[in-house]
Structure formats: C-alpha cells, structure tokens
Scaffold this motif. Sequence first.
Motif, PDB file in Angstrom:
ATOM      1  N   PHE A  92      15.233  26.004 -16.849  1.00 28.24           N
ATOM      2  CA  PHE A  92      14.837  25.535 -15.520  1.00 28.24           C
ATOM      3  C   PHE A  92      15.099  24.052 -15.304  1.00 28.24           C
ATOM      4  O   PHE A  92      15.241  23.612 -14.165  1.00 28.24           O
ATOM      5  CB  PHE A  92      13.345  25.822 -15.304  1.00 28.24           C
ATOM      6  N   PHE A  93      15.120  23.248 -16.377  1.00 29.03           N
ATOM      7  CA  PHE A  93      15.264  21.794 -16.268  1.00 29.03           C
ATOM      8  C   PHE A  93      16.306  21.285 -17.256  1.00 29.03           C
ATOM      9  O   PHE A  93      16.435  21.838 -18.345  1.00 29.03           O
ATOM     10  CB  PHE A  93      13.951  21.078 -16.618  1.00 29.03           C
ATOM     11  N   ASP A  94      16.967  20.186 -16.890  1.00 28.07           N
ATOM     12  CA  ASP A  94      17.730  19.464 -17.900  1.00 28.07           C
ATOM     13  C   ASP A  94      16.717  18.654 -18.721  1.00 28.07           C
ATOM     14  O   ASP A  94      15.537  18.597 -18.385  1.00 28.07           O
ATOM     15  CB  ASP A  94      18.826  18.591 -17.274  1.00 28.07           C
ATOM     16  N   GLU A  95      17.184  18.014 -19.798  1.00 37.89           N
ATOM     17  CA  GLU A  95      16.254  17.318 -20.708  1.00 37.89           C
ATOM     18  C   GLU A  95      15.434  16.239 -20.006  1.00 37.89           C
ATOM     19  O   GLU A  95      14.244  16.101 -20.250  1.00 37.89           O
ATOM     20  CB  GLU A  95      17.013  16.690 -21.886  1.00 37.89           C
ATOM     21  N   HIS A  96      16.090  15.461 -19.152  1.00 40.40           N
ATOM     22  CA  HIS A  96      15.383  14.383 -18.472  1.00 40.40           C
ATOM     23  C   HIS A  96      14.265  14.938 -17.588  1.00 40.40           C
ATOM     24  O   HIS A  96      13.120  14.480 -17.636  1.00 40.40           O
ATOM     25  CB  HIS A  96      16.348  13.543 -17.638  1.00 40.40           C
ATOM     26  N   ARG A  97      14.596  15.937 -16.791  1.00 37.58           N
ATOM     27  CA  ARG A  97      13.583  16.517 -15.896  1.00 37.58           C
ATOM     28  C   ARG A  97      12.507  17.265 -16.672  1.00 37.58           C
ATOM     29  O   ARG A  97      11.355  17.313 -16.250  1.00 37.58           O
ATOM     30  CB  ARG A  97      14.244  17.417 -14.855  1.00 37.58           C
ATOM     31  N   MET A  98      12.909  17.819 -17.794  1.00 34.82           N
ATOM     32  CA  MET A  98      11.926  18.496 -18.647  1.00 34.82           C
ATOM     33  C   MET A  98      10.876  17.484 -19.126  1.00 34.82           C
ATOM     34  O   MET A  98       9.676  17.731 -19.025  1.00 34.82           O
ATOM     35  CB  MET A  98      12.656  19.104 -19.855  1.00 34.82           C
ATOM     36  N   GLY A  99      11.344  16.355 -19.645  1.00 32.87           N
ATOM     37  CA  GLY A  99      10.426  15.315 -20.115  1.00 32.87           C
ATOM     38  C   GLY A  99       9.542  14.792 -18.994  1.00 32.87           C
ATOM     39  O   GLY A  99       8.338  14.580 -19.184  1.00 32.87           O
ATOM     40  N   THR A 100      10.147  14.596 -17.821  1.00 36.29           N
ATOM     41  CA  THR A 100       9.383  14.119 -16.664  1.00 36.29           C
ATOM     42  C   THR A 100       8.319  15.134 -16.265  1.00 36.29           C
ATOM     43  O   THR A 100       7.175  14.773 -15.992  1.00 36.29           O
ATOM     44  CB  THR A 100      10.332  13.832 -15.473  1.00 36.29           C
ATOM     45  N   TRP A 101       8.683  16.410 -16.241  1.00 36.41           N
ATOM     46  CA  TRP A 101       7.719  17.451 -15.855  1.00 36.41           C
ATOM     47  C   TRP A 101       6.559  17.501 -16.859  1.00 36.41           C
ATOM     48  O   TRP A 101       5.385  17.553 -16.460  1.00 36.41           O
ATOM     49  CB  TRP A 101       8.393  18.822 -15.765  1.00 36.41           C
ATOM     50  N   VAL A 142       0.296   4.891 -27.686  1.00 31.04           N
ATOM     51  CA  VAL A 142       1.392   5.154 -26.737  1.00 31.04           C
ATOM     52  C   VAL A 142       2.678   5.522 -27.461  1.00 31.04           C
ATOM     53  O   VAL A 142       3.397   6.439 -27.035  1.00 31.04           O
ATOM     54  CB  VAL A 142       1.610   3.930 -25.817  1.00 31.04           C
ATOM     55  N   THR A 143       3.001   4.846 -28.551  1.00 33.25           N
ATOM     56  CA  THR A 143       4.254   5.134 -29.257  1.00 33.25           C
ATOM     57  C   THR A 143       4.266   6.553 -29.817  1.00 33.25           C
ATOM     58  O   THR A 143       5.296   7.229 -29.770  1.00 33.25           O
ATOM     59  CB  THR A 143       4.498   4.129 -30.411  1.00 33.25           C
ATOM     60  N   GLN A 144       3.134   7.017 -30.320  1.00 29.19           N
ATOM     61  CA  GLN A 144       3.071   8.388 -30.831  1.00 29.19           C
ATOM     62  C   GLN A 144       3.181   9.406 -29.701  1.00 29.19           C
ATOM     63  O   GLN A 144       3.791  10.464 -29.876  1.00 29.19           O
ATOM     64  CB  GLN A 144       1.789   8.606 -31.626  1.00 29.19           C
ATOM     65  N   LYS A 145       2.592   9.082 -28.553  1.00 29.68           N
ATOM     66  CA  LYS A 145       2.733   9.979 -27.404  1.00 29.68           C
ATOM     67  C   LYS A 145       4.196  10.082 -26.994  1.00 29.68           C
ATOM     68  O   LYS A 145       4.707  11.170 -26.721  1.00 29.68           O
ATOM     69  CB  LYS A 145       1.878   9.491 -26.228  1.00 29.68           C
ATOM     70  N   LYS A 146       4.868   8.943 -26.961  1.00 29.97           N
ATOM     71  CA  LYS A 146       6.284   8.925 -26.586  1.00 29.97           C
ATOM     72  C   LYS A 146       7.114   9.785 -27.536  1.00 29.97           C
ATOM     73  O   LYS A 146       7.963  10.565 -27.109  1.00 29.97           O
ATOM     74  CB  LYS A 146       6.783   7.475 -26.590  1.00 29.97           C
ATOM     75  N   ASN A 147       6.835   9.668 -28.834  1.00 31.34           N
ATOM     76  CA  ASN A 147       7.537  10.499 -29.825  1.00 31.34           C
ATOM     77  C   ASN A 147       7.225  11.976 -29.634  1.00 31.34           C
ATOM     78  O   ASN A 147       8.086  12.831 -29.830  1.00 31.34           O
ATOM     79  CB  ASN A 147       7.158  10.073 -31.250  1.00 31.34           C
ATOM     80  N   GLN A 148       5.984  12.268 -29.249  1.00 27.32           N
ATOM     81  CA  GLN A 148       5.590  13.669 -29.072  1.00 27.32           C
ATOM     82  C   GLN A 148       6.313  14.306 -27.889  1.00 27.32           C
ATOM     83  O   GLN A 148       6.667  15.478 -27.942  1.00 27.32           O
ATOM     84  CB  GLN A 148       4.074  13.789 -28.906  1.00 27.32           C
ATOM     85  N   TYR A 149       6.559  13.547 -26.827  1.00 28.43           N
ATOM     86  CA  TYR A 149       7.321  14.102 -25.701  1.00 28.43           C
ATOM     87  C   TYR A 149       8.692  14.575 -26.180  1.00 28.43           C
ATOM     88  O   TYR A 149       9.162  15.645 -25.792  1.00 28.43           O
ATOM     89  CB  TYR A 149       7.467  13.072 -24.575  1.00 28.43           C
ATOM     90  N   ARG A 150       9.340  13.780 -27.030  1.00 31.63           N
ATOM     91  CA  ARG A 150      10.650  14.165 -27.584  1.00 31.63           C
ATOM     92  C   ARG A 150      10.514  15.439 -28.406  1.00 31.63           C
ATOM     93  O   ARG A 150      11.313  16.366 -28.294  1.00 31.63           O
ATOM     94  CB  ARG A 150      11.200  13.001 -28.421  1.00 31.63           C
ATOM     95  N   LYS A 151       9.450  15.523 -29.224  1.00 33.16           N
ATOM     96  CA  LYS A 151       9.231  16.722 -30.046  1.00 33.16           C
ATOM     97  C   LYS A 151       9.026  17.953 -29.164  1.00 33.16           C
ATOM     98  O   LYS A 151       9.490  19.048 -29.494  1.00 33.16           O
ATOM     99  CB  LYS A 151       8.032  16.519 -30.978  1.00 33.16           C
ATOM    100  N   TRP A 152       8.300  17.781 -28.064  1.00 37.25           N
ATOM    101  CA  TRP A 152       8.068  18.928 -27.178  1.00 37.25           C
ATOM    102  C   TRP A 152       9.366  19.397 -26.528  1.00 37.25           C
ATOM    103  O   TRP A 152       9.569  20.595 -26.359  1.00 37.25           O
ATOM    104  CB  TRP A 152       7.033  18.568 -26.116  1.00 37.25           C
ATOM    105  N   ILE A 153      10.230  18.476 -26.176  1.00 37.50           N
ATOM    106  CA  ILE A 153      11.528  18.864 -25.594  1.00 37.50           C
ATOM    107  C   ILE A 153      12.320  19.696 -26.600  1.00 37.50           C
ATOM    108  O   ILE A 153      13.001  20.656 -26.230  1.00 37.50           O
ATOM    109  CB  ILE A 153      12.312  17.614 -25.142  1.00 37.50           C
ATOM    110  N   GLU A 154      12.183  19.360 -27.894  1.00 36.60           N
ATOM    111  CA  GLU A 154      12.923  20.068 -28.945  1.00 36.60           C
ATOM    112  C   GLU A 154      12.192  21.315 -29.452  1.00 36.60           C
ATOM    113  O   GLU A 154      12.772  22.125 -30.171  1.00 36.60           O
ATOM    114  CB  GLU A 154      13.177  19.107 -30.116  1.00 36.60           C
TER     115      GLU A 154
END
Length: 197
Positions: free
Chosen positions: A53-62, A30-42
Amino acid sequence: MSELPEPIREQVIIELYRQADELDWELLPVTQKKNQYRKWIEDPRVGGILKSFFDEHRMGTWIKDTPMKEYARAQEGFGSLAKYARSRFPGPSSLVERALGSDWKVIEGSVNEKPMNCLATNGSRDRYICWGRPNTFRDLVWAALNKAITMAENPLIVVTLQDGIVLSKSEKVFHQAIASHCGVDVKHIHRELQRVR
C-alpha cells in the motif's frame, strides 16, 4: 497511495502496539525510536504487510504519524486507537481519588485532552485537574494557569511517574516552587500500566 483496508490497518496497529509495549515505547530515547521505525519498515509483520500500500517513505510516515503518534493517548484510554492498547493506565477516576481523596469524583463528561484533564467535585467544590509526564510540565502549568483565572479552587497539576520515569527531590521541589508562584497546586503520583488483554 492506496487506502489501507480496515482489516490490514487493524492487524498492523495491533502488531505495532504489541511491540511498543514490549519496548516500553514511551521510555525510549529519540534515537532508539528512530531506529525502531526502520526496524518496523523491515519487519514482515509490519512493513511486509504495508508495502502493498505504501512506498518506504510513506510507510515510515504512516507508522510515525498515525498509530505511534496516538500510542500515549491510547495508553490513557483516549482516542480512536485506544482499543488496540494492550496496557493502559488506570482512568481519571483513580487519579482523582489518589490526588484528592475518596470523596472527590470526576464530573461526568469533563474528561478532555491536550493535556489530559478533567473537572472533579466533592459535592460542594469543583477543581480542575490536569496530568502528564514530567516532560510535559510546561504544558501542564499553562493549562492550569488558564483555569486559575476562572475557578474558585486552585487547579491541580498531577505529574505522573511510572517505573522508568522518576524525578529527583530537587526536580520535585522545583515543580512545587513554580506551582506555588503561579497559584496552582502540584502532586507527583506514580502510576502502573495495567494489562487490558
């Protein structure tokens, strides 16, 4: 929040699933998945496209609640995003044959999900089969128990293993003991992902 145009949505999902394949996404802690979401946003190939289309929060949620929530189902060949999966497990027919033998076939139209399940027949007998990873065993037992009261044949739980997901002998014995106590059958079957493109 703007609606994602279909070509953009498709482009991003293809890239997410490509990277998820390389990461063995379903095997990540789970911790690596969480880190990967941040990497995908960047990542310019993901977040760089979505930022229009999205701000950072909505991007991560989507990312989390749309493509990645569907990733495991897509690898089973299920759901609207299955067409984007670069690798899939062999379908239910292969699993049924391995679990019950070559004289058993999936009953057409019986494949379902949550958990993945189907009805199989050998021409004279029908069986309910459900399958999933070891961490879904409780859900598989519950699904099988719900069928055990209405079907003549014992339901079959197939605990699916793959490279990176293994069970000890004691864990398998524990599964067998629970299944036996509940009046259902259990098998452990190793599967391999197959490239689809």
